[in-house]
Design a protein around this motif. Structure first.
Motif, PDB file in Angstrom:
ATOM      1  N   LEU A 224       0.820  -1.204   0.000  1.00 50.24           N
ATOM      2  CA  LEU A 224       0.000   0.000   0.000  1.00 50.24           C
ATOM      3  C   LEU A 224       0.853   1.254   0.000  1.00 50.24           C
ATOM      4  N   THR A 225       1.995   1.217   0.659  1.00 54.40           N
ATOM      5  CA  THR A 225       2.904   2.369   0.648  1.00 54.40           C
ATOM      6  C   THR A 225       3.358   2.674  -0.774  1.00 54.40           C
ATOM      7  N   VAL A 226       3.780   1.645  -1.487  1.00 54.44           N
ATOM      8  CA  VAL A 226       4.227   1.840  -2.866  1.00 54.44           C
ATOM      9  C   VAL A 226       3.062   2.289  -3.744  1.00 54.44           C
ATOM     10  N   TRP A 227       1.901   1.692  -3.548  1.00 61.47           N
ATOM     11  CA  TRP A 227       0.736   2.056  -4.358  1.00 61.47           C
ATOM     12  C   TRP A 227       0.351   3.521  -4.159  1.00 61.47           C
ATOM     13  N   LEU A 228       0.382   3.980  -2.921  1.00 61.61           N
ATOM     14  CA  LEU A 228       0.049   5.380  -2.656  1.00 61.61           C
ATOM     15  C   LEU A 228       1.056   6.321  -3.304  1.00 61.61           C
ATOM     16  N   THR A 238       6.209  14.275  -6.966  1.00 60.70           N
ATOM     17  CA  THR A 238       7.401  13.429  -7.096  1.00 60.70           C
ATOM     18  C   THR A 238       7.743  12.744  -5.783  1.00 60.70           C
ATOM     19  N   ALA A 239       7.176  13.201  -4.686  1.00 60.86           N
ATOM     20  CA  ALA A 239       7.369  12.594  -3.372  1.00 60.86           C
ATOM     21  C   ALA A 239       6.217  13.053  -2.495  1.00 60.86           C
ATOM     22  N   LEU A 240       6.065  12.406  -1.331  1.00 60.17           N
ATOM     23  CA  LEU A 240       5.042  12.802  -0.370  1.00 60.17           C
ATOM     24  C   LEU A 240       5.695  13.090   0.976  1.00 60.17           C
ATOM     25  N   GLU A 241       5.185  14.093   1.657  1.00 59.65           N
ATOM     26  CA  GLU A 241       5.643  14.321   3.016  1.00 59.65           C
ATOM     27  C   GLU A 241       5.197  13.146   3.876  1.00 59.65           C
ATOM     28  N   LEU A 242       6.055  12.768   4.811  1.00 56.57           N
ATOM     29  CA  LEU A 242       5.791  11.577   5.618  1.00 56.57           C
ATOM     30  C   LEU A 242       4.447  11.642   6.341  1.00 56.57           C
ATOM     31  N   PRO A 243       4.075  12.757   6.973  1.00 60.43           N
ATOM     32  CA  PRO A 243       2.763  12.782   7.637  1.00 60.43           C
ATOM     33  C   PRO A 243       1.603  12.538   6.674  1.00 60.43           C
ATOM     34  N   ALA A 244       1.692  13.064   5.452  1.00 58.32           N
ATOM     35  CA  ALA A 244       0.627  12.838   4.474  1.00 58.32           C
ATOM     36  C   ALA A 244       0.549  11.371   4.081  1.00 58.32           C
ATOM     37  N   LEU A 245       1.707  10.734   3.932  1.00 61.48           N
ATOM     38  CA  LEU A 245       1.734   9.324   3.559  1.00 61.48           C
ATOM     39  C   LEU A 245       1.184   8.448   4.675  1.00 61.48           C
ATOM     40  N   THR A 246       1.615   8.680   5.918  1.00 60.89           N
ATOM     41  CA  THR A 246       1.125   7.858   7.031  1.00 60.89           C
ATOM     42  C   THR A 246      -0.371   8.078   7.255  1.00 60.89           C
TER      43      THR A 246
END
Length: 723
Positions: A224-228, A238-246
């Motif tokens: 799911l991490t890779v999919w997101l 091109t990247a996500l901030e860690l809080p947004a990803l979690t």
């Protein structure tokens, strides 16, 4: 922050540069180049197992891109020296997460995490690195199709898990050799197939694993991490901030989102970065002390390797271009004489290019004459100069203005080696000056390949209209460069003429003004519902516009926000085909003479016409060149092209445009979308208006959606701000 593109079938995904929505799968996502058209192309004729003897344009381009990426990866691996701010973190993923928690709680992170020493300055003119040669015609470029036994084995696994057997070729192609065993060991690998949603992968995993399947399964969190991250790339990040990803992981019932990210990092499926945050009012740091660097706030980003490499390579290449232009290059009477013969913004542009390796130029359609003046001046000085446009239409218009057919190319043709001057012995483009008139359409990967292909000492001019839609792929290269201010920026003072120019000038600053149009350059046609919108569109294209302006129906473009719905491109194209080229559609929904939009690669749509179909596939004529689309690719890459989305139409212009805004499209509108759609018309614009106040509200209140990128930080560490 949204990490996923909108997958609605009814509207085009209108975040600037985000891909168009599609209905080919329950949650299919992707750019307009991956949208479906109809059924397979040709009747009869077995495809067999034989490989195509002739390489297609898309295959040649993909091979060139693959070689370029391999060279970029080797270059990154060979780099010596410490990792600067913004580069990949050293240490374990656990250290990273601990540091993030410290930052979020207000405490100072551990010195072992953020105390990398200052990197050495890049030399002004590094030694040239050999570059890959263009792929010669006839070289096999596409990866081989998966073996039939592999597909059969995957089909058995899909059947056991209750998934559609039709996915077998895609799964086998995505997972490669051993796909059957990999899928049984980790059913969530099904998410690597385009269009598969997490809930579908969860159901597949429950069927295969039974009681062993659980929301806290490490394999599920990692997949799911890779999919997101992949969905975020489709939305332009091109990247996500860690809080947004979690937070996104938590929304998908991942119990320990931090652990899921840590697992993805440990397996090398994602990369972590820490970037210093420049606070408002604080001057950028230049070689500050370690103590000062440690006190500065940071943001932690998670991204996929392919976009990280592209963004870092792009920053390196831009720094090389800025630093490698010889100081004596600006001397001599040639440049000054060329500038003196020009006027206004064109003269400013020529003078800026004379003394700098990288220059940005902004302006509307009329301002495109200024890069053309630069192109003509440079070629008159004996420099090897070309303009690389986003579309064949843009290429042809630049070449017509310059008066030389070989003065303009398309970006993809230049990179693939099918257009332009070719490459030198080191694999670099044989150019002294490259002008990119459609720079906002460059995503990080294409921009990196353009920059890396230029030789040392070459000049690069990126020109475009920043108010238009951004790239279909991830990144916002042109906007990031404008914000970074690392090179001269020339803002054109040439306005677009007439009522349409006045209308666009207002939209660009958030104002939808009423303009006087004595020559009927602008017509608003109110409608009550989608059926009336389709009816009035046909009237305009077939009767009103030809009668009033002498524009044939085939030279009027219809633009609407999405593909689905009662007034989307599918419905409009069906109605237009019935009137303009009726036929049974026996070649996968197409007939000879149909106007089509062919998307050979993500973010690039070329208009063409159907010539015929046979066992080899659908034969098209696109921009005067023959194109054969294999039967199995027709559904994914060919649509009818009388009606387009704004993302498909950007980069081209038509004598007349009809922009259709049905009531259900209100949520899809934004200022960049309206600006881009209205700007496709040269002489006449009709707006089939069914969204009431939503149009004015979109122009005034809905700007470009933000994108998370790292390019500004990477540039700040290598190139000092200009002036």
């Amino acid at each position: 922050m949204s990490t996923e593109p909108d997958s609605s079938d009814d509207t085009e995904n209108t975040g600037p540069g985000t891909p168009d929505g599609d209905d080919s799968a329950p949650a299919a996502t992707g750019s307009e180049t991956e949208e479906t058209a109809a059924a397979p192309a040709a009747e009869g004729g077995s495809t067999g197992g034989e490989a195509a003897a002739q390489v297609t344009e898309a295959q040649a381009e993909l091979a060139a891109q693959k070689l370029e990426r391999e060279r970029i990866e080797r270059r990154k691996a060979d780099k010596a020296g410490p990792i600067d701010s913004g580069a990949k973190l050293s240490g374990t993923a656990a250290d990273l997460l601990a540091a993030v928690r410290a930052v979020e709680s207000g405490a100072r992170p551990a010195a072992t995490v953020f105390s990398a020493p200052e990197p050495p300055r890049r030399p002004a003119a590094p030694e040239p690195v050999p570059r890959p040669q263009p792929v010669p015609a006839g070289t096999p470029a596409a990866p081989p199709a998966p073996a039939q036994e592999t597909v059969a084995a995957v089909r058995r696994v899909l059947t056991d898990g209750g998934a559609p057997e039709a996915l077998a070729p895609q799964v086998a192609g995505a997972l490669g050799e051993g796909a059957e065993d990999l899928l049984r060991e980790d059913p969530w690998q099904l998410l690597r197939v385009t269009g598969v949603r997490p809930e579908q992968a969860d159901g597949f995993a429950r069927a295969l694993l039974g009681a062993e399947c659980a929301p806290d399964d490490e394999r599920r969190g990692r997949a799911l991490t890779v999919w997101l991250l992949e969905q975020a790339a489709l939305a332009g990040h091109t990247a996500l901030e860690l809080p947004a990803l979690t937070a996104a992981l938590a929304q998908r019932s991942v119990p320990d989102a931090d652990e899921a990210v840590q697992s993805a990092l440990a397996e090398g499926e994602a990369l972590a970065f820490q970037d210093a945050v420049e606070e408002p009012g604080t001057p950028p740091s230049e070689g500050g002390t370690e103590e000062a660097e440690g006190d500065r706030p940071v943001r932690v980003l998670i991204g996929l390797e392919r976009y990280a490499l592209a963004e870092e390579s792009l920053a390196d290449g831009l720094a090389r271009i800025v630093n490698s232009l010889a100081k004596e290059a600006a001397t001599g009477a040639g440049w000054e004489s060329a500038a003196a013969s020009a006027s206004g913004s064109a003269a400013e542009l020529i003078r800026a290019v004379a003394g700098h390796g990288l220059v940005l130029h902004t302006g509307g359609e009329a301002a495109r004459a200024e890069p053309v003046a630069l192109l003509t001046a440079a070629r008159s000085l004996g420099l090897r100069a070309v303009a690389a446009c986003h579309t064949p239409d843009g290429r042809d218009r630049v070449a017509a203005r310059a008066g030389e057919a070989d003065s303009a190319v398309t970006v993809h043709g230049l990179l693939a080696g099918t257009e332009g001057p070719g490459r030198d012995a080191d694999g670099a483009l044989a150019l002294d000056l490259l002008i990119v008139p459609d720079a906002p359409r460059l995503d990080v990967e294409s921009a990196a390949m353009v920059v890396e292909s230029l030789p040392d000492g070459a000049r690069l001019v990126l020109s475009g209209d920043p108010a238009q839609l951004w790239s279909a792929g991830p990144g916002r290269v042109f906007a990031d460069l404008l914000a970074a201010r690392v090179c001269p920026q020339i803002a054109s003072r040439t306005p677009d003429p007439g009522p349409l120019g006045e209308l666009l000038s207002g939209i660009g600053i958030g104002e939808l003004n009423q303009v006087e149009a004595p020559g009927k350059e602008l017509v608003i046609v109110p409608v009550r519902d989608a059926a009336e919108a389709v009816h009035r569109t046909l009237q305009l294209v077939l009767e009103s516009v030809p009668r009033a302006f002498g524009v044939e129906p085939g030279r009027t473009v219809v633009i609407t926000p999405g593909h689905g719905g009662a007034a989307g491109t599918r419905a409009l194209n069906a109605a237009l085909k019935e009137r303009l080229n009726p036929g049974p559609g026996r070649f996968g929904g197409f007939d000879p003479g149909d106007v089509v939009a062919h998307s050979a690669a993500p973010g690039r749509t070329v208009l063409g016409r159907v010539e015929k179909a046979d066992a080899d596939g659908l034969h098209l004529s696109c921009a005067g060149a023959p194109v054969v689309v294999p039967k199995e690719r027709v559904e994914q890459s060919v649509r009818h092209g009388w009606a387009l989305t704004a993302h498909q139409a950007v980069g081209s212009r038509w004598p007349a445009a009809v922009v259709v805004l049905p009531g259900d499209a209100a949520q899809a509108l934004s200022r960049p979308w309206v600006y881009t759609a209205f700007g496709r018309a040269e002489r006449h614009l009709s707006v089939v208006h069914g969204v009431e106040q939503a149009l004015a509200r979109a122009v005034a209140e809905i700007p470009a959606k933000p994108r998370t990128t790292r390019l500004p930080v990477l540039l700040r560490t290598q190139v000092p701000p200009a002036g």
